[in-house]
Design an enzyme around this catalytic site. Structure first.
Site, PDB file in Angstrom:
ATOM      1  N   ASN A  11      -9.134  -3.233   3.812  1.00  0.00           N
ATOM      2  CA  ASN A  11      -8.712  -2.076   3.018  1.00  0.00           C
ATOM      3  C   ASN A  11      -9.651  -1.988   1.832  1.00  0.00           C
ATOM      4  O   ASN A  11      -9.546  -2.778   0.896  1.00  0.00           O
ATOM      5  CB  ASN A  11      -7.251  -2.263   2.565  1.00  0.00           C
ATOM      6  CG  ASN A  11      -6.813  -1.184   1.587  1.00  0.00           C
ATOM      7  OD1 ASN A  11      -7.462  -0.140   1.457  1.00  0.00           O
ATOM      8  ND2 ASN A  11      -5.701  -1.426   0.897  1.00  0.00           N
ATOM      9  N   LYS A  13      -9.884   0.304  -0.368  1.00  0.00           N
ATOM     10  CA  LYS A  13      -9.341   0.980  -1.561  1.00  0.00           C
ATOM     11  C   LYS A  13     -10.383   1.973  -2.098  1.00  0.00           C
ATOM     12  O   LYS A  13     -11.095   2.581  -1.309  1.00  0.00           O
ATOM     13  CB  LYS A  13      -8.925  -0.055  -2.610  1.00  0.00           C
ATOM     14  CG  LYS A  13      -8.024  -1.127  -2.000  1.00  0.00           C
ATOM     15  CD  LYS A  13      -7.332  -2.001  -2.997  1.00  0.00           C
ATOM     16  CE  LYS A  13      -6.436  -2.991  -2.256  1.00  0.00           C
ATOM     17  NZ  LYS A  13      -5.556  -3.737  -3.129  1.00  0.00           N
ATOM     18  N   HIS A  96       1.313   1.973   1.192  1.00  0.00           N
ATOM     19  CA  HIS A  96       0.740   0.861   0.419  1.00  0.00           C
ATOM     20  C   HIS A  96       1.376   0.847  -0.968  1.00  0.00           C
ATOM     21  O   HIS A  96       1.639   1.909  -1.547  1.00  0.00           O
ATOM     22  CB  HIS A  96      -0.779   1.029   0.313  1.00  0.00           C
ATOM     23  CG  HIS A  96      -1.450  -0.193  -0.238  1.00  0.00           C
ATOM     24  ND1 HIS A  96      -1.437  -0.495  -1.574  1.00  0.00           N
ATOM     25  CD2 HIS A  96      -2.112  -1.200   0.376  1.00  0.00           C
ATOM     26  CE1 HIS A  96      -2.081  -1.642  -1.764  1.00  0.00           C
ATOM     27  NE2 HIS A  96      -2.503  -2.089  -0.591  1.00  0.00           N
ATOM     28  N   GLU A  98       0.236   0.386  -3.807  1.00  0.00           N
ATOM     29  CA  GLU A  98      -0.504   1.125  -4.839  1.00  0.00           C
ATOM     30  C   GLU A  98      -0.198   2.617  -4.752  1.00  0.00           C
ATOM     31  O   GLU A  98      -0.138   3.308  -5.763  1.00  0.00           O
ATOM     32  CB  GLU A  98      -2.009   0.826  -4.715  1.00  0.00           C
ATOM     33  CG  GLU A  98      -2.328  -0.567  -5.248  1.00  0.00           C
ATOM     34  CD  GLU A  98      -3.592  -1.206  -4.696  1.00  0.00           C
ATOM     35  OE1 GLU A  98      -4.413  -0.516  -4.069  1.00  0.00           O
ATOM     36  OE2 GLU A  98      -3.748  -2.433  -4.889  1.00  0.00           O
ATOM     37  N   GLU A 166       3.279  -6.973   2.504  1.00  0.00           N
ATOM     38  CA  GLU A 166       2.417  -7.188   1.340  1.00  0.00           C
ATOM     39  C   GLU A 166       3.278  -7.332   0.096  1.00  0.00           C
ATOM     40  O   GLU A 166       3.611  -6.330  -0.558  1.00  0.00           O
ATOM     41  CB  GLU A 166       1.472  -5.991   1.169  1.00  0.00           C
ATOM     42  CG  GLU A 166       0.467  -5.859   2.281  1.00  0.00           C
ATOM     43  CD  GLU A 166      -0.817  -5.198   1.785  1.00  0.00           C
ATOM     44  OE1 GLU A 166      -1.884  -5.788   1.985  1.00  0.00           O
ATOM     45  OE2 GLU A 166      -0.749  -4.129   1.177  1.00  0.00           O
ATOM     46  N   GLY A 172      -4.023  -8.653  -5.006  1.00  0.00           N
ATOM     47  CA  GLY A 172      -5.073  -8.685  -6.026  1.00  0.00           C
ATOM     48  C   GLY A 172      -4.829  -9.688  -7.144  1.00  0.00           C
ATOM     49  O   GLY A 172      -5.487  -9.639  -8.180  1.00  0.00           O
ATOM     50  N   SER A 208      -3.952 -11.164  -1.410  1.00  0.00           N
ATOM     51  CA  SER A 208      -4.862 -12.243  -1.775  1.00  0.00           C
ATOM     52  C   SER A 208      -5.288 -13.118  -0.585  1.00  0.00           C
ATOM     53  O   SER A 208      -5.522 -14.312  -0.748  1.00  0.00           O
ATOM     54  CB  SER A 208      -4.268 -13.101  -2.893  1.00  0.00           C
ATOM     55  OG  SER A 208      -4.108 -12.317  -4.066  1.00  0.00           O
TER      56      SER A 208
HETATM   57  P1  PGA Z   1      -5.909  -7.986  -1.820  1.00  0.00           P
HETATM   58  O1  PGA Z   1      -5.266  -6.569  -1.428  1.00  0.00           O
HETATM   59  O2  PGA Z   1      -6.355  -8.639  -0.543  1.00  0.00           O
HETATM   60  O3  PGA Z   1      -7.053  -7.650  -2.727  1.00  0.00           O
HETATM   61  O4  PGA Z   1      -4.834  -8.778  -2.492  1.00  0.00           O
HETATM   62  C1  PGA Z   1      -4.505  -6.413  -0.274  1.00  0.00           C
HETATM   63  C2  PGA Z   1      -4.081  -4.982  -0.134  1.00  0.00           C
HETATM   64  O5  PGA Z   1      -3.795  -4.340  -1.158  1.00  0.00           O
HETATM   65  O6  PGA Z   1      -4.011  -4.438   0.980  1.00  0.00           O
END
Ligand code: PGA
Length: 249
Positions: A11, A13, A96, A98, A166, A172, A208
């Site tokens: 992903n 982003k 997601h 976010e 998630e 993150g 992560s």
């Molecule tokens: P990350 O993000 O691996 O940077 O923690 C995962 C995601 O948001 O899909």
């Protein structure tokens, strides 16, 4: 799309311009050209069409990170599933955290998006997860059940189904959920989705995940793959995770 027993989904982003995306994929494709199972990459909208031609007849499937639930219309700044499909997307991330946080996406909106994605022939990857506060209050399962119920209830779908667990506190942050938490929650999600739809979902873990912890995460039996943010931006890390998943096929 051929999903192996451990699916890797990157992903990106809001990272990578078209030029950067092309350079990454040009370097990645020769390394995975003999793979039989698909590797999935959710890229920015602008990179879909330029990557489309490159990814034809390769194991790399490109997808989007969100879409609107309407077929088309006067929705400035939004994008429709059929536009994504024609631009080369074969899947779309939906719900997601976010998007839930930044754009106020609710479970009922996500339900409509999933329905539209299926109509538009896009494989939805539905993201669910609890916040740190919800976990501390011991409400993780209650929150996940609410998310799963609103998104999947009443859906008529018997095909492939991908759900990404998630935990918001793991995204993150460098703080991965423990194998115990993942094992328990994945079993919970599987049971709930099966009860709602009658199909067994493949459950990905995200939060992560990186090249160092991928072997441990992928070895958990009910982890059907990984959804990777930060570590998918770096070719070496992403490749190392893909190679690891390949050893399970
Ligand atoms: P990350 O993000 O691996 O940077 O923690 C995962 C995601 O948001 O899909």
């Amino acid at each position: 799309m051929k999903l192996g027993s451990k699916v890797i989904v990157g992903n990106w982003k809001m990272y990578k311009t078209v030029t950067e995306a092309i350079a990454f994929v040009d370097a990645l494709l020769p390394k995975i050209s003999n793979y039989k199972e698909s590797v999935l990459l959710a890229v920015p909208f602008t990179a879909l069409w330029p990557l489309h031609e490159k990814c034809k007849n390769t194991p790399l499937e490109i997808g989007a990170q969100t879409m609107n639930s309407a077929e088309e219309g006067a929705f400035t700044g939004e994008i429709a599933g059929r536009m994504l499909k024609e631009a080369g997307a074969s899947f779309v991330l939906l719900g997601h955290s976010e998007r839930r946080r930044l754009s106020g996406e609710t479970d009922s909106v996500i339900h409509k998006k999933v329905e539209r994605a299926l109509e538009d022939n896009l494989l939805p990857i539905v993201c669910v997860g609890e916040t740190l506060e919800e976990r501390k209050e011991g409400r993780s399962e209650e929150v996940l059940e609410r998310q799963l119920k609103s998104v999947f209830e009443g859906l008529k779908w018997k095909g492939d189904l991908l759900v990404a667990y998630e935990p918001v506190w793991a995204i993150g942050t460098g703080q991965t959920a423990t194998p115990d938490i993942i094992d328990n929650i994945h079993a919970f999600i599987e049971e709930k989705v099966e009860a709602l739809l009658g199909v067994k979902p493949r459950i990905l873990y995200g939060g992560s995940a990186n090249s160092a912890n991928a072997p441990t995460l992928l070895a958990i039996p009910n982890v059907g793959g990984l959804l990777i943010g930060g570590a998918s931006l770096d070719l070496e890390s992403f490749l190392s995770i893909i190679e690891n998943s390949h050893s399970f096929q």
